[in-house]
Design a protein around this motif. Structure first.
Motif, short mmCIF file in Angstrom:
data_model
loop_
_atom_site.label_atom_id
_atom_site.label_comp_id
_atom_site.label_asym_id
_atom_site.label_seq_id
_atom_site.Cartn_x
_atom_site.Cartn_y
_atom_site.Cartn_z
N ARG A 6 0.85 -1.19 0.00
CA ARG A 6 0.00 0.00 0.00
C ARG A 6 0.87 1.23 0.00
O ARG A 6 1.96 1.23 0.56
N LYS A 7 0.36 2.27 -0.61
CA LYS A 7 1.05 3.55 -0.57
C LYS A 7 0.62 4.29 0.68
O LYS A 7 -0.51 4.17 1.13
N ARG A 8 1.52 5.08 1.23
CA ARG A 8 1.21 5.85 2.43
C ARG A 8 1.10 7.31 2.04
O ARG A 8 1.86 7.81 1.24
N LEU A 9 0.13 7.97 2.63
CA LEU A 9 -0.11 9.38 2.37
C LEU A 9 -0.26 10.08 3.71
O LEU A 9 -1.01 9.62 4.57
N GLN A 10 0.45 11.15 3.88
CA GLN A 10 0.31 11.93 5.10
C GLN A 10 -0.35 13.26 4.75
O GLN A 10 0.06 13.92 3.80
N VAL A 11 -1.37 13.59 5.49
CA VAL A 11 -2.06 14.86 5.27
C VAL A 11 -2.25 15.55 6.61
O VAL A 11 -2.28 14.91 7.66
#
Length: 74
Positions: A6-11
């Motif tokens: 899975r790709k990780r995204l930080q917001v």
């Protein structure tokens, strides 16, 4: 069986948005299965993408984003 990559995204989200995520995860959870805030975000992404693909709610989403952009500038 290998784990799915899975790709990780930080917001960065506001306290209000975090509270909405928490409340939504709680409401979707059941005694048999707890739903995480990450799962809520993934569900929302799929729902929005599906609606946009069907030509639904485009203006509504744009209005929400425009409102948030104005609030961010204040």
């Amino acid at each position: 069986m290998p784990k799915k990559e899975r790709k990780r995204l930080q917001v960065v989200i506001s306290d209000e948005q975090d509270a909405l995520l928490t409340r939504t995860a709680y409401e979707l959870s059941s005694p048999e299965r707890l739903i995480s805030k990450s799962e809520v975000v993934r569900l929302a992404i799929e729902k929005i993408a599906r609606e946009l693909g069907e030509g639904e709610n485009l203006e509504q989403y744009r209005a929400i984003l425009d409102h948030e952009a104005v609030a961010d500038e204040a």
